[in-house]
Design a protein around this motif. Structure first.
Motif, PDB file in Angstrom:
ATOM      1  N   GLU A   6       0.770  -1.073   0.081  1.00  0.00           N
ATOM      2  CA  GLU A   6       0.118   0.077   0.125  1.00  0.00           C
ATOM      3  C   GLU A   6       0.922   1.325  -0.069  1.00  0.00           C
ATOM      4  O   GLU A   6       0.531   2.365  -0.601  1.00  0.00           O
ATOM      5  CB  GLU A   6      -1.029  -0.085   1.251  1.00  0.00           C
ATOM      6  N   LEU A   7       1.863   1.321   0.819  1.00  0.00           N
ATOM      7  CA  LEU A   7       2.949   2.419   0.666  1.00  0.00           C
ATOM      8  C   LEU A   7       3.371   2.548  -0.672  1.00  0.00           C
ATOM      9  O   LEU A   7       3.264   3.795  -1.080  1.00  0.00           O
ATOM     10  CB  LEU A   7       4.148   2.113   1.830  1.00  0.00           C
ATOM     11  N   ALA A   8       3.754   1.566  -1.418  1.00  0.00           N
ATOM     12  CA  ALA A   8       4.349   1.639  -2.550  1.00  0.00           C
ATOM     13  C   ALA A   8       3.402   2.276  -3.643  1.00  0.00           C
ATOM     14  O   ALA A   8       3.606   3.171  -4.274  1.00  0.00           O
ATOM     15  CB  ALA A   8       4.940   0.553  -3.140  1.00  0.00           C
ATOM     16  N   ALA A   9       2.164   1.855  -3.351  1.00  0.00           N
ATOM     17  CA  ALA A   9       1.361   2.576  -4.377  1.00  0.00           C
ATOM     18  C   ALA A   9       1.029   4.078  -4.187  1.00  0.00           C
ATOM     19  O   ALA A   9       0.352   4.651  -5.046  1.00  0.00           O
ATOM     20  CB  ALA A   9      -0.117   1.606  -4.127  1.00  0.00           C
ATOM     21  N   GLU A  10       1.040   4.270  -2.675  1.00  0.00           N
ATOM     22  CA  GLU A  10       0.774   5.830  -2.489  1.00  0.00           C
ATOM     23  C   GLU A  10       1.932   6.692  -2.911  1.00  0.00           C
ATOM     24  O   GLU A  10       1.769   7.950  -3.254  1.00  0.00           O
ATOM     25  CB  GLU A  10       0.844   6.013  -0.893  1.00  0.00           C
ATOM     26  N   VAL A  11       3.211   5.966  -3.014  1.00  0.00           N
ATOM     27  CA  VAL A  11       4.533   6.797  -2.894  1.00  0.00           C
ATOM     28  C   VAL A  11       4.798   6.864  -4.510  1.00  0.00           C
ATOM     29  O   VAL A  11       5.357   8.018  -4.831  1.00  0.00           O
ATOM     30  CB  VAL A  11       5.553   6.473  -1.905  1.00  0.00           C
ATOM     31  N   LEU A  12       4.968   5.789  -4.980  1.00  0.00           N
ATOM     32  CA  LEU A  12       5.436   5.525  -6.431  1.00  0.00           C
ATOM     33  C   LEU A  12       4.401   5.238  -7.471  1.00  0.00           C
ATOM     34  O   LEU A  12       3.231   4.572  -7.332  1.00  0.00           O
ATOM     35  CB  LEU A  12       6.368   4.207  -6.386  1.00  0.00           C
TER      36      LEU A  12
END
Length: 286
Positions: A6-12
């Motif tokens: 989820e963090l990767a989808a939010e940041v990248l």
């Protein structure tokens, strides 16, 4: 409930497992809006300049093509012995665009410190060092120094950096990498022993994005200034890479620290979010 996915989808925008590039993440994806500002630059004389993400995309593509013409590509190291000028961003982003690795070199380093981090045992073996006129003489004292490229801001002449850049195409597609690939190599200070090179993998973009959001607390309407020098980790991570990663303008002041100068930038640029590195008792903290 924390999730790396989820963090990767939010940041990248890219996929760390298949295709990701720091130049795209920190520049190209924000360049669709031609007016979106990437850098508020203040020179030593407090003259101001604004650089957009679209301008950075085009200039970093030109620099990437210039590197490619010199035989530099994926996995190679390009050193930047540069003060706080906009060209530092162009060099870093252009290096990343090719899948190469950017090495920040602190401008207060002398020849011995540069040599230990570049050509000495355990050095980066950079294939090129980009620098300015003030720092170029230091390279004369570096054994086995790689070729250098001079940025001549404010001193135009024959065969200048600007002329070399103008001869290149402003189009260069980012080279796809994976999260395990490095994009920065930065050496430790040497306070507790010989400086050691630390390679930042592209997965560390997740840390940088989360820090900008959750520690810096950056808001869309903030005027952000991190005074840390980009020759060290905190400045490279959170004055250069972090704000651009989240599509936010960063303030960059060329002048050295003075109380009056700092107050002038804070007030004239209406800074609402301020960060700095604190050096105390041999330890660097934020």
């Amino acid at each position: 409930s924390f999730s790396i996915t989820e963090l990767a989808a939010e940041v990248l925008a890219g996929d760390l497992g298949k295709s990701v590039n720091a130049a795209f993440e920190c520049c190209d994806r924000w360049a669709a809006d031609p007016n979106r500002v990437a850098i508020h630059w203040i020179g030593k004389d407090f003259a101001e300049e604004t650089i957009t993400f679209a301008e950075l995309r085009d200039q970093s593509a030109r620099f990437a093509n210039l590197l490619r013409a010199r035989g530099i590509g994926k996995g190679d190291v390009v050193g930047g012995l540069l003060p706080r000028i906009p060209e530092l961003f162009v060099v870093a982003l252009g290096t990343w665009r090719l899948g190469a690795i950017y090495q920040p070199l602190f401008t207060a380093f002398g020849p011995a410190a540069i040599e230990s981090r570049v050509t000495g045992a355990g050095g980066s073996h950079a294939k090129l060092i980009v620098t300015d006129a003030a720092n170029l003489p230091k390279l004369d004292g570096v054994a086995n120094c790689p070729p250098s490229l001079l940025i001549d801001r404010g001193n135009p002449g024959a065969a200048t950096f600007a002329a070399a850049m103008a001869a290149q195409s402003p189009i260069c597609d980012p080279v796809p990498l994976t999260g395990a690939d490095p994009f920065v190599i930065l050496f430790t200070s040497g306070t507790t022993g010989k400086p050691k090179g630390v390679r930042w993998p592209l997965t560390s973009l997740l840390n940088l994005g989360a820090y900008m959001r959750d520690a810096i607390g950056l808001r869309p309407d903030d005027r952000f200034w991190n005074v840390a020098d980009p020759g060290w980790a905190y400045g490279m991570a959170f004055a250069v890479t972090g704000p651009l990663l989240v599509g936010h303008a960063t303030t960059f002041h060329e002048g050295g620290f003075t109380v009056d100068g700092t107050i002038k930038v804070l007030t004239t640029c209406r800074i609402t979010n301020f960060a700095a590195a604190l050096k105390s008792a041999g330890c660097s903290n934020t």
